[in-house]
Scaffold this motif. Structure first.
Motif, PDB file in Angstrom:
ATOM      1  N   ALA A  83      30.472  37.731  37.208  1.00 53.27           N
ATOM      2  CA  ALA A  83      31.612  38.731  37.192  1.00 53.27           C
ATOM      3  C   ALA A  83      31.681  39.812  36.467  1.00 53.27           C
ATOM      4  CB  ALA A  83      32.916  38.160  37.335  1.00 53.27           C
ATOM      5  N   HIS A 136      31.086  43.794  37.253  1.00 57.11           N
ATOM      6  CA  HIS A 136      32.274  44.667  37.013  1.00 57.11           C
ATOM      7  C   HIS A 136      31.682  45.793  35.977  1.00 57.11           C
ATOM      8  CE1 HIS A 136      36.299  45.908  36.029  1.00 57.11           C
ATOM      9  NE2 HIS A 136      36.051  45.800  34.871  1.00 57.11           N
ATOM     10  N   ALA A 168      39.352  40.200  38.340  1.00 56.85           N
ATOM     11  CA  ALA A 168      37.829  39.412  38.727  1.00 56.85           C
ATOM     12  C   ALA A 168      38.167  38.082  37.931  1.00 56.85           C
ATOM     13  CB  ALA A 168      36.822  39.984  38.113  1.00 56.85           C
ATOM     14  N   ALA A 202      38.230  34.417  40.030  1.00 54.43           N
ATOM     15  CA  ALA A 202      37.412  33.193  39.650  1.00 54.43           C
ATOM     16  C   ALA A 202      38.267  31.965  39.217  1.00 54.43           C
ATOM     17  CB  ALA A 202      36.550  33.545  38.255  1.00 54.43           C
TER      18      ALA A 202
END
Length: 199
Positions: free
Chosen positions: A28, A32, A60, A64
């Motif tokens: 992630a 990102h 994010a 998750a």
């Protein structure tokens, strides 16, 4: 948001170099921040607006956590607990500041049912007498209401009404702070114009 993003970046780096458990936060973060994992720390902290960059990553992280990533869940759980303790401390320092309870607002709390519920539960664990409600308005709405109030109560000493002091604060174009300040100025100007026209 920054607290969550910063903790998650640290976990992502630890997952990459083997000091921490595997976590989807690594992928992630790579997505990102658009960089290779070995460059993550330098890339994030040398960006033009590192605090905003890191804070934006919190969305994010919440995703998750909601998908079951244990590391992300631990970050989000700690964030909720820390926020609850901060709220209790604020109420202790400013007695009478939350007679109607606490309003949860801002992107992370209004867009994530999971995080909002975690924070609500953490607040009730810290102090069961605090009522909690989730609202769709922004912190700016509360600030504008206080600034336009004839009696801001205990917040009066915190209000900054000096144009020279306001203009002395540098603004970064495109930042959330600049957008808030521009919106606040517009709202207050309209309120002042309405007040003049009613005289």
């Amino acid at each position: 948001a920054y607290w969550i993003g910063r903790a998650a970046v640290a976990h992502a780096i630890r997952a990459f170099d083997g000091r921490g458990p595997k976590t989807s936060l690594l992928d992630a973060a790579i997505t990102h921040f658009a960089c290779q994992p070995e460059a993550l720390a330098d890339h994030v902290h040398n960006s033009e607006r590192p605090v905003s960059f890191i804070a934006e990553f919190a969305v994010a992280v919440l995703g998750a956590a909601e998908r079951g990533d244990d590391v992300a869940r631990s970050v989000v759980d700690r964030a909720a607990a820390e926020l609850a303790v901060c709220i209790r401390a604020c109420i202790n320092v400013l007695p009478g500041s939350a007679p109607g309870g606490v309003a949860l607002m801002g992107r992370l709390l209004t867009e994530s049912d999971h995080f909002s519920e975690l924070v609500s539960l953490a607040i009730r664990e810290v102090d069961s007498t605090i009522t909690v409600q989730r609202v769709g308005t922004s912190p700016l709405d509360g600030a504008v209401t206080l600034a336009a109030s004839d009696d801001p109560g205990i917040y009066g000493q915190l209000l900054l009404a000096s144009a020279s002091a306001r203009d002395a604060v540098p603004r970064v174009a495109g930042s959330a702070a600049a957008a808030y300040l521009q919106a606040a100025e517009s709202t207050l100007s309209e309120a002042a114009a309405d007040e003049r026209s009613s005289l």
